[in-house]
Design a protein around this motif. Sequence first.
Motif, PDB file in Angstrom:
ATOM      1  N   GLU A  78     -57.701  10.672  88.951  1.00 29.83           N
ATOM      2  CA  GLU A  78     -56.342  10.317  88.523  1.00 29.83           C
ATOM      3  C   GLU A  78     -55.835   9.075  89.239  1.00 29.83           C
ATOM      4  OE1 GLU A  78     -51.802  12.207  88.415  1.00 29.83           O
ATOM      5  OE2 GLU A  78     -53.451  13.325  89.334  1.00 29.83           O
ATOM      6  N   VAL A  79     -56.010   9.022  90.559  1.00 29.64           N
ATOM      7  CA  VAL A  79     -55.487   7.891  91.329  1.00 29.64           C
ATOM      8  C   VAL A  79     -56.303   6.624  91.072  1.00 29.64           C
ATOM      9  CG1 VAL A  79     -54.998   7.031  93.641  1.00 29.64           C
ATOM     10  CG2 VAL A  79     -54.495   9.401  93.064  1.00 29.64           C
ATOM     11  N   ILE A  80     -57.609   6.759  90.891  1.00 34.16           N
ATOM     12  CA  ILE A  80     -58.418   5.582  90.557  1.00 34.16           C
ATOM     13  C   ILE A  80     -57.918   4.987  89.245  1.00 34.16           C
ATOM     14  CG2 ILE A  80     -60.709   4.788  89.854  1.00 34.16           C
ATOM     15  CD1 ILE A  80     -60.546   5.199  92.799  1.00 34.16           C
ATOM     16  N   GLY A  81     -57.637   5.833  88.273  1.00 37.83           N
ATOM     17  CA  GLY A  81     -57.115   5.335  86.990  1.00 37.83           C
ATOM     18  C   GLY A  81     -55.791   4.621  87.141  1.00 37.83           C
ATOM     19  N   LYS A  82     -54.911   5.161  87.964  1.00 41.07           N
ATOM     20  CA  LYS A  82     -53.609   4.522  88.190  1.00 41.07           C
ATOM     21  C   LYS A  82     -53.776   3.173  88.887  1.00 41.07           C
ATOM     22  CE  LYS A  82     -50.861   8.776  88.362  1.00 41.07           C
ATOM     23  NZ  LYS A  82     -50.008   9.665  89.196  1.00 41.07           N
ATOM     24  N   GLN A  83     -54.720   3.091  89.814  1.00 40.18           N
ATOM     25  CA  GLN A  83     -54.937   1.831  90.512  1.00 40.18           C
ATOM     26  C   GLN A  83     -55.456   0.757  89.555  1.00 40.18           C
ATOM     27  OE1 GLN A  83     -56.590   2.188  94.730  1.00 40.18           O
ATOM     28  NE2 GLN A  83     -56.995   4.238  93.928  1.00 40.18           N
ATOM     29  N   VAL A  84     -56.348   1.131  88.678  1.00 38.94           N
ATOM     30  CA  VAL A  84     -56.882   0.181  87.697  1.00 38.94           C
ATOM     31  C   VAL A  84     -55.769  -0.347  86.800  1.00 38.94           C
ATOM     32  CG1 VAL A  84     -58.348  -0.025  85.645  1.00 38.94           C
ATOM     33  CG2 VAL A  84     -59.252   1.021  87.737  1.00 38.94           C
ATOM     34  N   PHE A 128     -61.606  -2.781  82.362  1.00 35.81           N
ATOM     35  CA  PHE A 128     -61.459  -3.467  83.635  1.00 35.81           C
ATOM     36  C   PHE A 128     -62.853  -3.683  84.233  1.00 35.81           C
ATOM     37  CE2 PHE A 128     -60.125  -3.610  88.205  1.00 35.81           C
ATOM     38  CZ  PHE A 128     -59.162  -4.602  88.096  1.00 35.81           C
ATOM     39  N   GLU A 129     -63.135  -4.900  84.677  1.00 32.81           N
ATOM     40  CA  GLU A 129     -64.478  -5.230  85.133  1.00 32.81           C
ATOM     41  C   GLU A 129     -64.697  -4.822  86.591  1.00 32.81           C
ATOM     42  OE1 GLU A 129     -66.203  -9.000  82.987  1.00 32.81           O
ATOM     43  OE2 GLU A 129     -64.131  -9.438  83.554  1.00 32.81           O
ATOM     44  N   PHE A 130     -65.968  -4.829  86.997  1.00 33.56           N
ATOM     45  CA  PHE A 130     -66.299  -4.492  88.378  1.00 33.56           C
ATOM     46  C   PHE A 130     -67.611  -5.154  88.764  1.00 33.56           C
ATOM     47  CE2 PHE A 130     -69.089  -1.630  86.185  1.00 33.56           C
ATOM     48  CZ  PHE A 130     -70.120  -1.325  87.070  1.00 33.56           C
ATOM     49  N   SER A 131     -67.822  -5.243  90.059  1.00 31.20           N
ATOM     50  CA  SER A 131     -69.111  -5.642  90.616  1.00 31.20           C
ATOM     51  C   SER A 131     -69.275  -4.886  91.927  1.00 31.20           C
ATOM     52  CB  SER A 131     -69.162  -7.157  90.845  1.00 31.20           C
ATOM     53  OG  SER A 131     -68.227  -7.544  91.842  1.00 31.20           O
ATOM     54  N   ILE A 132     -70.386  -5.124  92.616  1.00 27.47           N
ATOM     55  CA  ILE A 132     -70.558  -4.507  93.923  1.00 27.47           C
ATOM     56  C   ILE A 132     -70.835  -5.569  94.974  1.00 27.47           C
ATOM     57  CG2 ILE A 132     -71.319  -2.272  93.067  1.00 27.47           C
ATOM     58  CD1 ILE A 132     -74.190  -3.071  93.841  1.00 27.47           C
ATOM     59  N   MET A 133     -70.326  -5.292  96.176  1.00 28.92           N
ATOM     60  CA  MET A 133     -70.633  -6.081  97.354  1.00 28.92           C
ATOM     61  C   MET A 133     -71.422  -5.150  98.279  1.00 28.92           C
ATOM     62  SD  MET A 133     -69.981  -6.854 100.722  1.00 28.92           S
ATOM     63  CE  MET A 133     -68.450  -6.023 101.112  1.00 28.92           C
ATOM     64  N   VAL A 134     -72.704  -5.412  98.417  1.00 28.95           N
ATOM     65  CA  VAL A 134     -73.582  -4.554  99.205  1.00 28.95           C
ATOM     66  C   VAL A 134     -73.258  -4.752 100.687  1.00 28.95           C
ATOM     67  CG1 VAL A 134     -75.965  -3.952  99.759  1.00 28.95           C
ATOM     68  CG2 VAL A 134     -75.367  -4.718  97.437  1.00 28.95           C
ATOM     69  N   ALA A 135     -72.745  -3.705 101.318  1.00 30.22           N
ATOM     70  CA  ALA A 135     -72.303  -3.786 102.716  1.00 30.22           C
ATOM     71  C   ALA A 135     -73.500  -3.531 103.641  1.00 30.22           C
ATOM     72  CB  ALA A 135     -71.184  -2.788 102.976  1.00 30.22           C
ATOM     73  N   ASN A 136     -74.398  -4.489 103.683  1.00 27.57           N
ATOM     74  CA  ASN A 136     -75.649  -4.327 104.448  1.00 27.57           C
ATOM     75  C   ASN A 136     -75.473  -4.771 105.897  1.00 27.57           C
ATOM     76  OD1 ASN A 136     -75.405  -7.054 103.497  1.00 27.57           O
ATOM     77  ND2 ASN A 136     -77.559  -7.402 103.994  1.00 27.57           N
ATOM     78  N   HIS A 137     -74.470  -4.177 106.552  1.00 26.77           N
ATOM     79  CA  HIS A 137     -74.257  -4.496 107.958  1.00 26.77           C
ATOM     80  C   HIS A 137     -74.776  -3.356 108.819  1.00 26.77           C
ATOM     81  CE1 HIS A 137     -70.891  -1.788 107.512  1.00 26.77           C
ATOM     82  NE2 HIS A 137     -70.289  -2.597 106.647  1.00 26.77           N
ATOM     83  N   LYS A 156     -79.154  -0.151  86.756  1.00 29.19           N
ATOM     84  CA  LYS A 156     -78.363   0.784  85.940  1.00 29.19           C
ATOM     85  C   LYS A 156     -76.899   0.358  85.915  1.00 29.19           C
ATOM     86  CE  LYS A 156     -81.290   4.873  86.613  1.00 29.19           C
ATOM     87  NZ  LYS A 156     -81.376   6.235  87.225  1.00 29.19           N
ATOM     88  N   LEU A 157     -76.380  -0.078  87.065  1.00 28.98           N
ATOM     89  CA  LEU A 157     -75.004  -0.570  87.095  1.00 28.98           C
ATOM     90  C   LEU A 157     -74.855  -1.816  86.230  1.00 28.98           C
ATOM     91  CD1 LEU A 157     -73.988  -0.280  90.885  1.00 28.98           C
ATOM     92  CD2 LEU A 157     -73.402   1.280  89.027  1.00 28.98           C
ATOM     93  N   PHE A 158     -75.833  -2.707  86.302  1.00 37.16           N
ATOM     94  CA  PHE A 158     -75.759  -3.961  85.555  1.00 37.16           C
ATOM     95  C   PHE A 158     -75.632  -3.723  84.052  1.00 37.16           C
ATOM     96  CE2 PHE A 158     -78.611  -6.141  88.983  1.00 37.16           C
ATOM     97  CZ  PHE A 158     -77.549  -6.142  89.865  1.00 37.16           C
ATOM     98  N   LYS A 159     -76.153  -2.609  83.566  1.00 37.29           N
ATOM     99  CA  LYS A 159     -76.131  -2.328  82.126  1.00 37.29           C
ATOM    100  C   LYS A 159     -74.756  -1.879  81.646  1.00 37.29           C
ATOM    101  CE  LYS A 159     -79.754  -0.403  80.233  1.00 37.29           C
ATOM    102  NZ  LYS A 159     -80.875   0.523  79.935  1.00 37.29           N
ATOM    103  N   ASP A 160     -73.867  -1.524  82.576  1.00 34.91           N
ATOM    104  CA  ASP A 160     -72.503  -1.157  82.187  1.00 34.91           C
ATOM    105  C   ASP A 160     -71.807  -2.379  81.589  1.00 34.91           C
ATOM    106  OD1 ASP A 160     -69.542  -0.653  82.474  1.00 34.91           O
ATOM    107  OD2 ASP A 160     -70.269   1.217  83.363  1.00 34.91           O
ATOM    108  N   LYS A 161     -71.202  -2.211  80.447  1.00 34.55           N
ATOM    109  CA  LYS A 161     -70.594  -3.344  79.735  1.00 34.55           C
ATOM    110  C   LYS A 161     -69.447  -3.971  80.513  1.00 34.55           C
ATOM    111  CE  LYS A 161     -67.470  -0.365  77.054  1.00 34.55           C
ATOM    112  NZ  LYS A 161     -67.061   0.066  75.698  1.00 34.55           N
ATOM    113  N   ARG A 162     -68.936  -3.254  81.532  1.00 35.49           N
ATOM    114  CA  ARG A 162     -67.821  -3.784  82.324  1.00 35.49           C
ATOM    115  C   ARG A 162     -68.294  -4.570  83.544  1.00 35.49           C
ATOM    116  NH1 ARG A 162     -65.301   2.047  83.217  1.00 35.49           N
ATOM    117  NH2 ARG A 162     -67.548   2.382  83.416  1.00 35.49           N
ATOM    118  N   TYR A 163     -69.594  -4.609  83.785  1.00 36.66           N
ATOM    119  CA  TYR A 163     -70.072  -5.267  84.994  1.00 36.66           C
ATOM    120  C   TYR A 163     -69.799  -6.774  84.912  1.00 36.66           C
ATOM    121  CZ  TYR A 163     -72.560  -5.733  89.347  1.00 36.66           C
ATOM    122  OH  TYR A 163     -72.842  -5.969  90.665  1.00 36.66           O
TER     123      TYR A 163
END
Length: 364
Positions: A78-84, A128-137, A156-163
């Motif tokens: 619910e909250v993720i949807g509201k944030q978007v 709403f689009e998205f990407s990832i930042m790999v936190a490789n620290h 698999k993430l890349f295949k999402d139409k919102r990526y």
Amino acid sequence: MTQILKQFRAFNVMKSTLFITLNALICFPLIAQTQDVKLGAYYFDGWSGSKSNHMNADLVSRFNERKPIWGWQTSNPEVIGKQVLLAKQYGLSFFSFCWYYKNSGNGEVDSDIKNNALKQFLKLDSNFEFSIMVANHKGYNFKPDDWDSLSVYWCKLFKDKRYLLVDGKPVITFFSLNYLLQSFKTPENVKKAFDSLRAMAVKNGSNGVTFAVNLNRLDIINQAEACGFDVLTGYNFHQYIPDSTQIGTHDIDVMRTTEARVWDQMAKSTNLRIIPNVTLNWDPRAVTDPRNRESSSLKGYSKQSVYKSVKSCLDWMSQNKSSLAGNIAVLYAWNEYGEGAWLTPSKQLKNSLLEGLKQGKVRD
């Protein structure tokens, strides 16, 4: 006489129509320029629940202005949807989720609790689009033997139409160049790993992959080039503030001039393109590890400072179009509460920070 009045009225209608048309033509380039920019924000999911090690007594008791209106635990559907919805309403186009590798022993690579928000986001019916930042620290780095399983998951993430795409290819950002080199030993080995992910992505229906890296030092740009990165960006640039190694506070306007200088130096130092990163604030008094609180910080974070930061970035982008990757910029951050960079509404500040964002996107 009647005929003369008709002609006069017709002339006035034509004059009004011409005036409206000319104004639209004059204003359209400014409006289009703003709409063409994709502005996103880093999403840090340190607030998934009681198991999160980023919640601490100081944050909860002393920094109510940072507390989201939904409460501290924000990673539920619910909250993720509201944030978007809020992010879209106030002018953002995407979230770049901080993504953490964790080897669970059963083949899963995304079991870290800080990936929960992304999992909830993927269930939303949203454009709403998205990407990832790999936190490789430290604590979240991976080995070369992990690369194939990571590549399968990322594809698999890349295949999402919102990526999020740059040059028609999904863009993946890495937090640390240094840790990549620690894992793969040489730039040549990093480049081979990138090439294998590109090949897998193509096999899975993408046009390839755009690789971006956060720079914490400008003297490693040549290493980024040798590794095969396509894009330079950042997570935050507080370390570039003059005298940043000295404990104390700086006026927040210093950050705006500092990051513009960093973007300029990036553009002059390489042919790699840039995704400008905007450091909205840096105030780590509420981070969990007390050692990390002993850092310089900024003062003056407000609706006005957000407005100035966003406007400054868009101004820089309009003057440096040939250096940009996809006409994209990313803000630090949507919800880095411990480090003092956030846009989410609170009871104390209401939607004022988001209003600053929205006003900053309006071109003069």
